[in-house]
Structures are given as C-alpha cells and as structure tokens.
Design a protein around this motif. Structure first.
Motif, mmCIF file in Angstrom:
data_model
loop_
_atom_site.group_PDB
_atom_site.id
_atom_site.type_symbol
_atom_site.label_atom_id
_atom_site.label_comp_id
_atom_site.label_asym_id
_atom_site.label_seq_id
_atom_site.Cartn_x
_atom_site.Cartn_y
_atom_site.Cartn_z
ATOM 1 N N ALA A 258 0.830 -1.203 0.000
ATOM 2 C CA ALA A 258 0.000 0.000 0.000
ATOM 3 C C ALA A 258 0.866 1.255 0.000
ATOM 4 C CB ALA A 258 -0.931 -0.010 1.208
ATOM 5 N N LYS A 259 2.016 1.183 0.662
ATOM 6 C CA LYS A 259 2.916 2.337 0.685
ATOM 7 C C LYS A 259 3.464 2.622 -0.708
ATOM 8 C CE LYS A 259 7.181 4.020 2.871
ATOM 9 N NZ LYS A 259 8.280 3.696 3.819
ATOM 10 N N GLU A 260 3.835 1.557 -1.434
ATOM 11 C CA GLU A 260 4.366 1.736 -2.780
ATOM 12 C C GLU A 260 3.258 1.983 -3.797
ATOM 13 O OE1 GLU A 260 6.636 -1.777 -3.468
ATOM 14 O OE2 GLU A 260 8.362 -1.089 -2.302
ATOM 15 N N GLY A 261 2.077 1.446 -3.537
ATOM 16 C CA GLY A 261 0.944 1.700 -4.403
ATOM 17 C C GLY A 261 0.663 0.639 -5.449
ATOM 18 N N ILE A 262 1.565 -0.344 -5.585
ATOM 19 C CA ILE A 262 1.366 -1.371 -6.603
ATOM 20 C C ILE A 262 1.001 -2.694 -5.947
ATOM 21 C CG2 ILE A 262 2.868 -0.265 -8.296
ATOM 22 C CD1 ILE A 262 5.098 -2.120 -7.455
ATOM 23 N N VAL A 263 0.559 -3.640 -6.760
ATOM 24 C CA VAL A 263 0.206 -4.968 -6.258
ATOM 25 C C VAL A 263 1.493 -5.792 -6.144
ATOM 26 C CG1 VAL A 263 -1.170 -7.043 -6.659
ATOM 27 C CG2 VAL A 263 -2.043 -4.806 -7.390
ATOM 28 N N PRO A 264 1.758 -6.402 -4.990
ATOM 29 C CA PRO A 264 3.020 -7.120 -4.799
ATOM 30 C C PRO A 264 3.022 -8.519 -5.410
ATOM 31 C CG PRO A 264 1.743 -7.242 -2.799
ATOM 32 C CD PRO A 264 0.948 -6.387 -3.759
ATOM 33 N N GLY A 265 2.914 -8.588 -6.731
ATOM 34 C CA GLY A 265 2.976 -9.874 -7.410
ATOM 35 C C GLY A 265 1.960 -10.841 -6.857
ATOM 36 N N ALA A 266 2.397 -12.070 -6.641
ATOM 37 C CA ALA A 266 1.520 -13.083 -6.052
ATOM 38 C C ALA A 266 1.647 -13.121 -4.538
ATOM 39 C CB ALA A 266 1.847 -14.458 -6.645
ATOM 40 N N GLY A 267 2.251 -12.075 -3.957
ATOM 41 C CA GLY A 267 2.365 -12.018 -2.504
ATOM 42 C C GLY A 267 1.010 -12.040 -1.821
ATOM 43 N N ASN A 268 0.020 -11.367 -2.399
ATOM 44 C CA ASN A 268 -1.326 -11.360 -1.812
ATOM 45 C C ASN A 268 -1.947 -12.752 -1.830
ATOM 46 O OD1 ASN A 268 -0.503 -8.800 -2.811
ATOM 47 N ND2 ASN A 268 -2.557 -8.018 -2.572
ATOM 48 N N LEU A 269 -1.584 -13.557 -2.804
ATOM 49 C CA LEU A 269 -2.091 -14.925 -2.902
ATOM 50 C C LEU A 269 -1.456 -15.830 -1.856
ATOM 51 C CD1 LEU A 269 -3.666 -17.143 -4.544
ATOM 52 C CD2 LEU A 269 -1.594 -17.382 -5.926
ATOM 53 N N ARG A 270 -0.174 -15.613 -1.598
ATOM 54 C CA ARG A 270 0.592 -16.583 -0.801
ATOM 55 C C ARG A 270 0.758 -16.209 0.670
ATOM 56 N NH1 ARG A 270 4.371 -16.553 -5.891
ATOM 57 N NH2 ARG A 270 3.637 -18.423 -6.997
ATOM 58 N N LEU A 271 0.850 -14.909 0.970
ATOM 59 C CA LEU A 271 1.204 -14.524 2.338
ATOM 60 C C LEU A 271 0.133 -14.910 3.339
ATOM 61 C CD1 LEU A 271 3.129 -13.185 4.292
ATOM 62 C CD2 LEU A 271 2.142 -10.970 3.706
ATOM 63 N N GLY A 272 -1.129 -14.664 3.011
ATOM 64 C CA GLY A 272 -2.199 -15.006 3.942
ATOM 65 C C GLY A 272 -2.263 -16.492 4.216
ATOM 66 N N ARG A 273 -2.052 -17.297 3.189
ATOM 67 C CA ARG A 273 -2.062 -18.745 3.369
ATOM 68 C C ARG A 273 -0.938 -19.177 4.303
ATOM 69 N NH1 ARG A 273 0.523 -20.336 -0.875
ATOM 70 N NH2 ARG A 273 2.308 -20.716 0.485
ATOM 71 N N ARG A 342 -5.830 -22.004 -9.493
ATOM 72 C CA ARG A 342 -5.957 -20.823 -8.643
ATOM 73 C C ARG A 342 -4.870 -19.807 -8.984
ATOM 74 N NH1 ARG A 342 -5.371 -20.613 -2.057
ATOM 75 N NH2 ARG A 342 -6.173 -18.497 -1.763
ATOM 76 N N PHE A 343 -3.658 -20.290 -9.214
ATOM 77 C CA PHE A 343 -2.562 -19.397 -9.588
ATOM 78 C C PHE A 343 -2.870 -18.706 -10.919
ATOM 79 C CE2 PHE A 343 1.486 -18.951 -11.984
ATOM 80 C CZ PHE A 343 2.070 -17.962 -11.216
ATOM 81 N N ARG A 344 -3.371 -19.465 -11.886
ATOM 82 C CA ARG A 344 -3.675 -18.898 -13.205
ATOM 83 C C ARG A 344 -4.726 -17.799 -13.108
ATOM 84 N NH1 ARG A 344 -7.854 -19.662 -16.217
ATOM 85 N NH2 ARG A 344 -8.519 -21.548 -15.106
ATOM 86 N N THR A 345 -5.807 -18.055 -12.386
ATOM 87 C CA THR A 345 -6.865 -17.051 -12.299
ATOM 88 C C THR A 345 -6.406 -15.828 -11.512
ATOM 89 O OG1 THR A 345 -7.833 -18.227 -10.396
ATOM 90 C CG2 THR A 345 -8.727 -18.720 -12.571
ATOM 91 N N TYR A 346 -5.556 -16.037 -10.509
ATOM 92 C CA TYR A 346 -4.986 -14.892 -9.791
ATOM 93 C C TYR A 346 -4.140 -14.052 -10.738
ATOM 94 C CZ TYR A 346 -2.245 -12.091 -6.542
ATOM 95 O OH TYR A 346 -1.643 -11.031 -5.898
ATOM 96 N N MET A 347 -3.298 -14.711 -11.527
ATOM 97 C CA MET A 347 -2.427 -13.976 -12.432
ATOM 98 C C MET A 347 -3.221 -13.237 -13.507
ATOM 99 S SD MET A 347 0.565 -14.060 -11.310
ATOM 100 C CE MET A 347 1.185 -13.149 -12.714
#
Length: 378
Positions: A258-273, A342-347
């Motif tokens: 959020a500080k940088e303003g961009i989406v952090p790759g697939a980090g949003n997909l993986r970090l919560g898990r 799931r990875f494909r649809t996220y990407m």
C-alpha cells in the motif's frame, strides 16, 4: 478478449502447437489482430518515456493477458509455456555443467557439491530488481534445475557496495523504484515474467522432456533462501515460494504494497495462506515490518541464525533438503498450497490490475518521490 480469448490464442499458437513466451505472444497478437495490443514499435517508443509521461499502452497488454489467462485452456497452455527453459539458459547450460559457474551480470551461479548457489550481486542498488535482474534470475534458475549434478537451489544476496551497507550482505530491496519512475520497468519483461517465469519455476520446476516425464513433466528441486539484512517488497515475495528460509537474527522482512501503491505480485495470494489473514493485512496494507528476532517471524522463516553462523546454517539446510523424498513431498505440498488453476486465475486479475496501477497518479507520485530521494532502507 472476454468473448474470444480461446480463439485468439489458438490462432496465435497454431492450435496450441507452439509455446510462445509473453513477449512473443503480444508481438504476434499485434500483427495478427491489428489494434488489439500495441505494436512492438509503439511499446518501444513508450518505453523510452518516463513512467509519468507514457501513454499507458501497457494497459491494453494487461487487458489482453487478463483475457488469455482467464481462459482455462489458453491460460493453462501459456503458464506451461512460461515454465519452459529460456533460450539463453539452454545456450549457457553446457558452460555451467562444465565449469560449475556462471556470471550472468546481476546474478552469479556457483555449484558447490549438491547445491547451486545463486547470488544476487547488484551491490550498488541493494539488489533492487529491474528487467535485467529478472532475466538473469530466470536464466540462473533454469540452469540450476537442468543441471543433473544440482539437487538443491540456494538464493542469497551478495556483499553490497552501497555506502550504508558496504561490506555487508543484503537479500533484496524489492522493485527498483528509480527504474520504475524512469519508465524502465516493463509489464511483460518484469511484472508478469517474474511471476510466471522464475518464481513459478522455483515452485513447479522447469518443463522439458526428460527420462521421468511420465512421472512429472517438470524437473523439480527443493530451494532454500538465506536472508541477510532485509527482504523488502519483491524480496519478501520471493521467500514465499521457498521450501526453507533462513534469516539472520538482525534481518527484517517487509511487504509495504500500500505504501508503494502497486500490487506485490503473487504475494497477496501466498502470504495469507502462509502467515494468516491478519498478519498478511498488517504487512501488505499497513506496512508492518517483521524482525527475524520477533515471534511472528516464525510464520515466515524456518530458522534464525546469528549473522556469523549463516554460512553454516545454509550448509545444514542444504543437507536437510538433499533427499529424493523431499522432492516428492514438496511436489504434493505445492499441489495443495499452489493449485495451478488458482494461480492462473490470480495472475489473470493481477495482469489487469497491475497494468492499471502502474499508471495511477498516486503510484507515479510515490515512485517519483522515492526515486528522487534514493534513500536506502533503514
């Protein structure tokens, strides 16, 4: 694209008999379907401008990629195409097998026993990634996976030349914001290639014909990351795909999307898990830093070592991963944790949202301020 992605992709790949990488796919789409995506010349002209002065042509590329990746058959075929080794890696493979070493520019590769050590060596910029480093990392990951003498991959940051960290190892400061501000971070060659290329290859392996293809179409190996100093942004994203992570006791981890303003790759997909929803939101939305010495770090790293003991910890970690049973079990773990669909649809969604975000006013303002200050992380 929403209505015709499968048909468009079939035309471009001759009924999925050709495996085109991202850049080649977009270039051919511009020729076969004029107006669908920018031409190579249009993209090259836009690439010469600062990010804030560009025409936003990459948004059409993001829409195109969103359509292809959203289509189940076409999207799966494209993901598989990106798992194939790059021509550069195939050209350098014999050299690596013969000498056990490659200097790729921003990444050094050295074989030591069963392990291939990939050292990120952009010492003047704290291993902040740009298009070239993504190219070099994919080449390095490919040769490590293709060399039968290598059984474990290790990624670590090299010794820095930066004044604040001179003589110390640093893992990665994430995306190079100066390059992004200057307009030299490509949607295709960095933002999408990074995720569909070397990071996905660390998870799934490299796709080639080999003796055990009947068992698995990819050659897979376990991977270890060693974090000295810090892993920020893209550096933190990398850690989420490794089988073992060792961090120095004075290191810290951050994913300040959020500080940088961009989406952090697939980090949003993986970090919560991996770390849970609350910690994921604290890091991505709130910019929380996690120091290796605090309890929550155990959700992100496997081992914390004193800085002077990092080499020995890496050696023990390699020995721990050097087992055929590890390879089989990591495959099953990754099938559960990183389902291909799931990875494909996220990407697909990432391609669209990121292509828009990199042209938003708030992002342009932030990266211009960051790059003007050129301050190193504290």
């Amino acid at each position: 694209m929403a209505a015709n992605a499968e048909a468009v992709y079939d035309v471009l790949t001759a009924g999925r008999t050709r495996h085109l990488r991202l850049g080649a796919l977009v270039e051919l789409a511009a020729a076969e379907f004029p107006g669908l995506v920018p031409t190579p010349d249009e993209l090259a002209q836009d690439a010469a401008r600062r990010q804030s002065d560009k025409r936003g042509l990459e948004i059409d590329v993001g829409i195109f990629m969103h359509g292809i990746l959203s289509a189940p058959v076409a999207g799966e075929h494209l993901v598989d195409a990106m798992l194939r080794p790059t021509p550069r890696a195939l050209a350098r493979l014999d050299e690596f097998r013969r000498t056990g070493a490659l200097d790729l520019g921003s990444v050094l590769v050295r074989r030591d026993g069963a392990a291939a050590h990939l050292t990120m060596c952009r010492g003047d910029r704290l291993n902040a990634e740009d298009n070239q480093q993504v190219e070099d990392m994919e080449t390095a990951v490919d040769v490590a996976l293709l060399d039968p003498a290598v059984r474990v991959g290790v990624v670590r940051g090299g010794v820095m030349d930066h004044p604040r960290y001179r003589g110390r190892r640093v893992f990665s400061a994430g995306i190079n914001l100066k390059e992004l501000s200057a307009g030299r971070i490509s949607l295709i060659d960095f933002l999408l290639r990074r995720e569909l290329g070397y990071l996905n290859k660390i998870v799934r392996g490299v796709r080639v014909d080999h003796e055990q293809s009947w068992r698995s179409p990819e050659i897979e190996k376990p991977w270890l990351a060693a974090v000295d100093g810090f892993a920020i942004g893209g550096g933190m994203q990398m850690l989420l795909v490794f089988d073992r992570v060792i961090a120095a006791s004075d290191a810290y981890l951050a994913l300040p999307a959020a500080k940088e303003g961009i989406v952090p790759g697939a980090g949003n997909l993986r970090l919560g898990r991996q770390a849970g929803a609350r910690l994921s939101r604290q890091m991505i939305l709130g910019g929380r830093r996690i120091r290796a010495s605090e309890p929550d770090a155990r959700l992100l790293v496997d081992e914390v070592a004193e800085p002077e003991d990092m080499d020995a910890s890496v050696e023990r970690g390699v020995a721990l991963l050097d087992s055929p049973a590890v390879v089989a079990n990591r495959r099953m773990v990754n099938l559960a944790e990183h389902p291909r669909d799931r990875f494909r649809t996220y990407m697909a969604e990432f391609a669209l949202q990121q292509s828009i975000r990199i042209y938003e006013d708030d992002v342009l303002g932030k990266v211009n301020r960051f790059s003007a200050g050129a301050a190193a992380p504290r």
